[in-house]
Design a protein around this motif. Sequence first.
Motif, PDB file in Angstrom:
ATOM      1  N   PRO A   8     -35.299  -4.303 -22.131  1.00  0.00           N
ATOM      2  CA  PRO A   8     -35.780  -4.036 -23.495  1.00  0.00           C
ATOM      3  C   PRO A   8     -37.067  -4.768 -23.874  1.00  0.00           C
ATOM      4  N   GLN A   9     -37.366  -5.890 -23.237  1.00  0.00           N
ATOM      5  CA  GLN A   9     -38.616  -6.585 -23.549  1.00  0.00           C
ATOM      6  C   GLN A   9     -39.832  -5.778 -23.077  1.00  0.00           C
ATOM      7  N   ASP A  10     -39.617  -4.752 -22.263  1.00  0.00           N
ATOM      8  CA  ASP A  10     -40.695  -3.888 -21.783  1.00  0.00           C
ATOM      9  C   ASP A  10     -40.884  -2.641 -22.652  1.00  0.00           C
ATOM     10  N   LEU A  11     -40.297  -2.632 -23.833  1.00  0.00           N
ATOM     11  CA  LEU A  11     -40.371  -1.467 -24.720  1.00  0.00           C
ATOM     12  C   LEU A  11     -41.814  -1.040 -24.975  1.00  0.00           C
ATOM     13  N   GLU A  12     -42.653  -1.946 -25.401  1.00  0.00           N
ATOM     14  CA  GLU A  12     -44.033  -1.587 -25.760  1.00  0.00           C
ATOM     15  C   GLU A  12     -44.791  -1.007 -24.564  1.00  0.00           C
ATOM     16  N   ASP A  13     -44.716  -1.675 -23.416  1.00  0.00           N
ATOM     17  CA  ASP A  13     -45.427  -1.181 -22.227  1.00  0.00           C
ATOM     18  C   ASP A  13     -44.915   0.192 -21.805  1.00  0.00           C
ATOM     19  N   THR A  14     -43.613   0.393 -21.879  1.00  0.00           N
ATOM     20  CA  THR A  14     -43.021   1.662 -21.461  1.00  0.00           C
ATOM     21  C   THR A  14     -43.416   2.786 -22.408  1.00  0.00           C
ATOM     22  N   VAL A  15     -43.340   2.536 -23.705  1.00  0.00           N
ATOM     23  CA  VAL A  15     -43.689   3.570 -24.678  1.00  0.00           C
ATOM     24  C   VAL A  15     -45.187   3.862 -24.640  1.00  0.00           C
ATOM     25  N   GLN A  16     -46.004   2.854 -24.455  1.00  0.00           N
ATOM     26  CA  GLN A  16     -47.441   3.109 -24.329  1.00  0.00           C
ATOM     27  C   GLN A  16     -47.730   4.000 -23.127  1.00  0.00           C
ATOM     28  N   LEU A  17     -47.082   3.737 -22.008  1.00  0.00           N
ATOM     29  CA  LEU A  17     -47.256   4.593 -20.824  1.00  0.00           C
ATOM     30  C   LEU A  17     -46.835   6.022 -21.144  1.00  0.00           C
ATOM     31  N   TRP A  18     -45.684   6.186 -21.780  1.00  0.00           N
ATOM     32  CA  TRP A  18     -45.151   7.504 -22.147  1.00  0.00           C
ATOM     33  C   TRP A  18     -46.133   8.251 -23.051  1.00  0.00           C
ATOM     34  N   TYR A  19     -46.561   7.589 -24.106  1.00  0.00           N
ATOM     35  CA  TYR A  19     -47.451   8.193 -25.102  1.00  0.00           C
ATOM     36  C   TYR A  19     -48.804   8.572 -24.481  1.00  0.00           C
ATOM     37  N   ARG A  20     -49.417   7.626 -23.762  1.00  0.00           N
ATOM     38  CA  ARG A  20     -50.728   7.892 -23.148  1.00  0.00           C
ATOM     39  C   ARG A  20     -50.648   8.989 -22.089  1.00  0.00           C
ATOM     40  N   THR A  21     -49.598   8.963 -21.271  1.00  0.00           N
ATOM     41  CA  THR A  21     -49.468   9.957 -20.204  1.00  0.00           C
ATOM     42  C   THR A  21     -49.221  11.337 -20.779  1.00  0.00           C
ATOM     43  N   TRP A  38     -42.352   7.660 -31.600  1.00  0.00           N
ATOM     44  CA  TRP A  38     -42.056   7.633 -30.163  1.00  0.00           C
ATOM     45  C   TRP A  38     -41.319   6.337 -29.813  1.00  0.00           C
ATOM     46  N   LYS A  39     -41.803   5.233 -30.376  1.00  0.00           N
ATOM     47  CA  LYS A  39     -41.215   3.928 -30.084  1.00  0.00           C
ATOM     48  C   LYS A  39     -39.777   3.857 -30.594  1.00  0.00           C
ATOM     49  N   ILE A  40     -39.549   4.333 -31.804  1.00  0.00           N
ATOM     50  CA  ILE A  40     -38.197   4.346 -32.370  1.00  0.00           C
ATOM     51  C   ILE A  40     -37.288   5.237 -31.544  1.00  0.00           C
ATOM     52  N   ARG A  41     -37.781   6.428 -31.160  1.00  0.00           N
ATOM     53  CA  ARG A  41     -36.971   7.360 -30.356  1.00  0.00           C
ATOM     54  C   ARG A  41     -36.608   6.741 -29.010  1.00  0.00           C
ATOM     55  N   PHE A  42     -37.570   6.091 -28.378  1.00  0.00           N
ATOM     56  CA  PHE A  42     -37.279   5.487 -27.072  1.00  0.00           C
ATOM     57  C   PHE A  42     -36.216   4.403 -27.207  1.00  0.00           C
ATOM     58  N   ARG A  43     -36.415   3.510 -28.166  1.00  0.00           N
ATOM     59  CA  ARG A  43     -35.495   2.374 -28.344  1.00  0.00           C
ATOM     60  C   ARG A  43     -34.110   2.820 -28.801  1.00  0.00           C
ATOM     61  N   LEU A  74     -31.763  14.797 -16.961  1.00  0.00           N
ATOM     62  CA  LEU A  74     -32.940  13.978 -16.755  1.00  0.00           C
ATOM     63  C   LEU A  74     -33.802  14.171 -18.000  1.00  0.00           C
ATOM     64  N   ALA A  75     -33.740  13.206 -18.901  1.00  0.00           N
ATOM     65  CA  ALA A  75     -34.353  13.353 -20.224  1.00  0.00           C
ATOM     66  C   ALA A  75     -35.865  13.126 -20.208  1.00  0.00           C
ATOM     67  N   GLN A  76     -36.338  12.187 -19.405  1.00  0.00           N
ATOM     68  CA  GLN A  76     -37.773  11.864 -19.348  1.00  0.00           C
ATOM     69  C   GLN A  76     -38.118  11.368 -17.951  1.00  0.00           C
ATOM     70  N   LEU A  77     -39.280  11.756 -17.475  1.00  0.00           N
ATOM     71  CA  LEU A  77     -39.847  11.194 -16.258  1.00  0.00           C
ATOM     72  C   LEU A  77     -41.358  11.223 -16.432  1.00  0.00           C
ATOM     73  N   PHE A  78     -41.955  10.050 -16.459  1.00  0.00           N
ATOM     74  CA  PHE A  78     -43.401   9.946 -16.647  1.00  0.00           C
ATOM     75  C   PHE A  78     -43.970   8.936 -15.668  1.00  0.00           C
ATOM     76  N   VAL A  79     -45.146   9.271 -15.131  1.00  0.00           N
ATOM     77  CA  VAL A  79     -45.872   8.399 -14.218  1.00  0.00           C
ATOM     78  C   VAL A  79     -47.308   8.320 -14.726  1.00  0.00           C
ATOM     79  N   ALA A  80     -47.843   7.110 -14.798  1.00  0.00           N
ATOM     80  CA  ALA A  80     -49.232   6.924 -15.231  1.00  0.00           C
ATOM     81  C   ALA A  80     -50.148   7.789 -14.370  1.00  0.00           C
ATOM     82  N   PRO A  81     -51.125   8.443 -14.983  1.00  0.00           N
ATOM     83  CA  PRO A  81     -52.012   9.338 -14.216  1.00  0.00           C
ATOM     84  C   PRO A  81     -52.623   8.694 -12.969  1.00  0.00           C
TER      85      PRO A  81
END
Length: 146
Positions: A8-21, A38-43, A74-81
């Motif tokens: 959970p401490q990686d919330l910001e980094d994970t959501v930023q990756l999701w949003y940007r990607t 997006w952040k609320i939905r992820f958490r 499989l609800a989400q799968l994202f990889v940085a470009p």
Amino acid sequence: MIVQHYNPQDLEDTVQLWYRTWHHTFPLLQHPQPYSAWKIRFRDELAARGSVWVAEVKNRIVGFVVVMKEEHYLAQLFVAPSYQNRGVGSALVKKAKEICPLGLTLQTLQENTRACVFYERHDFQVGNLSINKINGQPNVEYYWLP
């Protein structure tokens, strides 16, 4: 690359990756929700109900997968470009299949042809067509059975 359980401490980094990607993948689509949603939905939804795994390279999150185990979804799968086509997505799909060895379903936007090719390469079959309930875009369902 390491695939490990989400912290959970990686919330910001994970959501930023999701949003940007997402926005990199769909530059012509205006998503109806702001970053804060997006952040609320992820958490509160994805991380609270799902099994979340992240891929890290040099202590940096470069991808993630969310699997709703009970629904075999499989609800989400994202990889940085910058890390696509390097095996990160394949490692995350492998993890999803380990979590749900009896099968999985997922949905992606029909216009996301790269994702469609990726899932088909990983033995997912095309299922139903629908409309995405969050952004109103046409979806395609995929399913995998071992």
